[in-house]
Every structure is written in structure tokens, then in C-alpha cells.
Design an enzyme around this catalytic site. Structure first.
Site, PDB file in Angstrom:
ATOM      1  N   ASP A 101      -3.283   0.671 -14.045  1.00 40.61           N
ATOM      2  CA  ASP A 101      -2.918  -0.691 -13.283  1.00 40.61           C
ATOM      3  C   ASP A 101      -1.952  -0.110 -12.465  1.00 40.61           C
ATOM      4  OD1 ASP A 101      -3.166  -2.434 -15.966  1.00 40.61           O
ATOM      5  OD2 ASP A 101      -1.899  -1.040 -16.860  1.00 40.61           O
ATOM      6  N   ASP A 167      -7.444  -6.012 -18.216  1.00 36.65           N
ATOM      7  CA  ASP A 167      -6.439  -5.998 -17.201  1.00 36.65           C
ATOM      8  C   ASP A 167      -6.988  -5.846 -15.691  1.00 36.65           C
ATOM      9  OD1 ASP A 167      -6.219  -5.266 -20.100  1.00 36.65           O
ATOM     10  OD2 ASP A 167      -4.019  -5.376 -19.827  1.00 36.65           O
TER      11      ASP A 167
END
Length: 388
Positions: A101, A167
Site C-alpha cells: 500500500d 487493492d
């Protein structure tokens, strides 16, 4: 351009302006109490904070950059830079806390700063972050490892050595941006390889998505799909579907490869077909007893922002369809799920669903939901340059 249409006697442009003012007012109030802290999700209407930002810290900074674009008010740009030391300390001194991330942390912060102000120090920090993301690439499996091993010896945690999650598709723009800035082909190679691997594994033949997919980390051999935040391994977690829509849209934007555009279209059709009549999805499309299931406004906000980007790459009725769907989503979010009549609630949107299986951040405000809501409003008002 969107069509003018009435809601309660007001044109859509007027509604967007009202939504923008709501965003600006509440964010300015939060600046005074947040200081350099990085919010995550709310409890009883008040934001909690993570010292290093967890995976979501960049969205508070990005929200302030959006407010700066909307208003030109330098209070927002100052607030966007207030947490700089938290991000730089993590990047240069606490690298073990970083996972895939990195894009969420450093795109709406330092890439945004560079794009909006030309800040060369921000550019360097963002490129260093891209290096850390690129280093997570598994050559044997042609994927970016998502998570670190949380607990040595525990089965699920050990599988993280060979795990991707959907994601990550929305983190790839950091690598594509780094390629455009430097001309270093390795950034692009890694991003394209990961996008292709996801297309062949984590995206199912019916264009729903697994949350995660596991590979043998040594050989790169694909093994199985699995969930962590969704209802079941074979379910379709709503927010994951929206990460995929945006991720493949940006993959097309940066590469021009039409297979990514086609994927974004197919993923979008699944979302549109399964979303609730008020344009806000259930937290997972496969849950039993849908009438009793929680919604996820953060997924709706991500979908709106992603479809506005997708609309930039198509024409005619298809373009109008995506813009109109984003319009409708924003109207529903603002009129039915915002805190415009809850002045003491620090979030912008309620009824977000963070990690349902863990019972974490349930029916609350989430900073990334707030960010994408603001991004979509800013885009429709024609004031956003885009940070991805």
C-alpha cells in the site's frame, strides 16, 4: 460535461458546489483538532489516529490537497504538509512497516505535492517510495507481494510470502508515474507484470474478484483464491471490486493497452449490475440476507471516482453512462449518507464498512471513503488535476 438536473429544486452544479462547501468546512474544522495526526476511521463520530498512518494515512493528506484545489486556501496545503515527517520517517527509518500500500501512502501526499506545486523534494520522496514498492516484486510469480509475514509460523500469515490482494491494482500508478518521471523501464515492467498476473488469477472468468490470491513464493505457481475481508473465499467483496475498476482504468491510462480498458469495463458492469438501487453497495455482493447486510459507502465513493476516470477514456453514450452513474452515486452519498446534518461528526460519510469479518471499523466514517468522495466531487466540478 454532466447534464443539469434538479434534486429538491437545485441544479446538479449547485448541489456539487454545496457538497464542496460541506467538504471544505468540515475538513477545515478537523485541521484544527487533528494537527499532524493521521486519521483512520471513526468511533462515535470521532476519528481515531495511527502514528505511522497504517495503510490509510495518505488519504487525509490527499483530502487536504483536494480542498486546496477546490479553494486555493493555503491553510489546506499547510495541513497537507503537516504530517511530512511521519511519512519520511516511515519510508527511511521504518521500512519494515511498509507493504504494497505504498501507493496509497505516497501518491496523494508527495506525488500530489509535486504535481500541484512542483516541489522537487516531494518528487524525490515519491520516487524513493516507488523503489520500495518495486522491491516487493516476485520475479518467479510476476507479482508484487501484498502483505508482510505478520506472525511467523501461522499458516495464513506465512502464505503472505506469496499473496497478492486486489487493492494493489490501485497502488500501481505510483510505479507508472515513476516510469514517466524517470524513463526507467523497470518501474513499468513490474507494474504491467503485476496487472497481467492479477488479470489471470485474482479476477475470475465472470469478472468478479477474489480479495486475495496465493502463489508458491519460490516457484511462482498459482495456488488458490482466498478472502480476508470478504464474506467468503468465493464471494465478491464490494470494495475490492472498486479497487479493480480503478486499478485497471489507470493501467490503461498509463499504457494505452486496450485489454486493460476492456477489463475495467467488464469489472464495472459487474459492479453496476450488483449495486443497490440507491447506488450504495452491500459490503459484499454475496452476503446472505441482503436486506439485513451493512452497506459500504467507501466502496461507493471509490466507484464514483474510478468511473469518472474511466469516462475520460471512452466516448459517446458510454462516457455519459459512467458520468451519470457517478453523479447518481454522489447524490446518494451527499443527501443520504453524509454528515452534513451532523456537525459534531468528524467524518464526511457514514455507513462505511472497514473490516467486517474482524468487526473493525464497522458502520463508521473511513478516511479513504471521505477522500474518494471529495475526489469525485472535485472532478465533477472540473477543479481536480488528479494524483494517481
Amino acid at each position: 460535461m454532466i447534464k443539469e438536473k434538479a434534486h429538491g429544486g437545485l441544479s446538479m452544479t449547485t448541489q456539487l458546489e454545496q457538497a464542496a462547501q460541506f467538504i471544505l468546512t468540515k475538513t477545515k474544522q478537523n485541521i484544527l483538532s487533528f494537527g499532524d495526526q493521521l486519521p483512520t476511521g471513526t468511533a462515535e463520530g470521532k476519528y481515531k489516529f495511527a502514528d505511522n498512518g497504517f495503510w490509510v494515512g495518505g488519504f487525509w493528506t490527499g483530502l487536504n490537497w483536494l480542498c486546496y484545489e477546490l479553494s486555493g486556501d493555503q491553510q489546506f496545503s499547510a495541513a497537507a504538509r503537516a504530517s511530512k515527517s511521519r511519512f519520511t520517517q516511515r519510508l527511511y527509518e521504518q521500512q519494515e512497516t511498509l507493504d504494497h500500500d505504498i501507493g496509497f501512502l505516497y501518491m496523494p501526499t508527495f506525488v500530489a505535492d509535486y504535481k500541484l506545486t512542483g516541489n522537487l523534494e516531494a518528487r524525490k520522496i515519491a520516487l524513493d517510495a516507488a523503489d520500495r514498492l518495486k522491491e516487493r516484486f516476485n520475479e518467479a510469480g510476476q507479482f508484487i507481494q501484498a502483505w508482510n509475514v505478520w506472525e511467523s509460523g501461522e499458516a495464513f500469515s506465512e502464505e503472505n510470502r506469496g499473496r497478492i490482494i486486489i487493492d494493489c491494482m490501485y497502488n500501481l500508478p505510483l510505479l507508472f508515474w515513476a516510469y514517466e518521471e524517470t524513463g526507467d523501464e523497470d518501474y513499468r515492467r513490474v507494474a504491467v507484470a503485476h496487472a497481467d498476473t492479477c488479470a489471470n488469477t485474482i479476477i475470475r472468468p465472470d469478472f468478479t474478484t477474489f480479495h486475495t490470491y496465493v502463489f508458491d513464493p519460490s516457484t511462482g505457481q498459482p495456488k488458490f483464491g482466498q478472502t480476508f475481508q470478504g464474506y467468503a473465499d468465493d464471494s465478491c467483496w464490494a470494495r475490492g471490486q472498486t479497487w479493480a475498476i480503478g486499478g485497471y482504468t489507470y493501467a490503461y491510462k498509463y499504457t494505452g493497452d486496450k485489454k486493460y480498458l476492456e477489463l475495467a469495463r467488464k469489472l464495472t458492469e459487474v459492479y453496476i449490475d450488483r449495486v443497490e438501487p440507491d447506488f450504495i453497495p452491500l459490503w459484499d455482493f454475496s452476503v446472505p440476507n441482503p436486506s439485513e447486510a451493512l452497506r459500504d459507502t467507501s466502496a461507493a465513493a471509490i466507484a464514483a471516482a474510478s468511473l469518472l476516470e474511466l469516462a475520460e477514456h471512452v466516448e459517446g453514450e458510454e462516457k455519459e453512462k459512467y458520468v451519470q452513474f457517478a453523479d447518481n452515486t454522489l447524490q446518494s452519498l451527499y443527501h443520504n449518507y453524509s454528515t452534513k446534518e451532523l456537525p459534531d461528526n468528524e467524518g464526511l460519510l457514514v455507513n462505511a464498512c472497514g473490516h467486517h469479518p474482524a468487526g473493525s471499523d464497522i458502520d463508521c466514517s473511513l478516511i479513504y471513503g471521505d477522500y474518494y468522495f471529495a475526489e469525485a466531487v472535485t472532478r465533477l466540478l472540473g477543479k481536480g488535476k488528479g494524483y494517481w
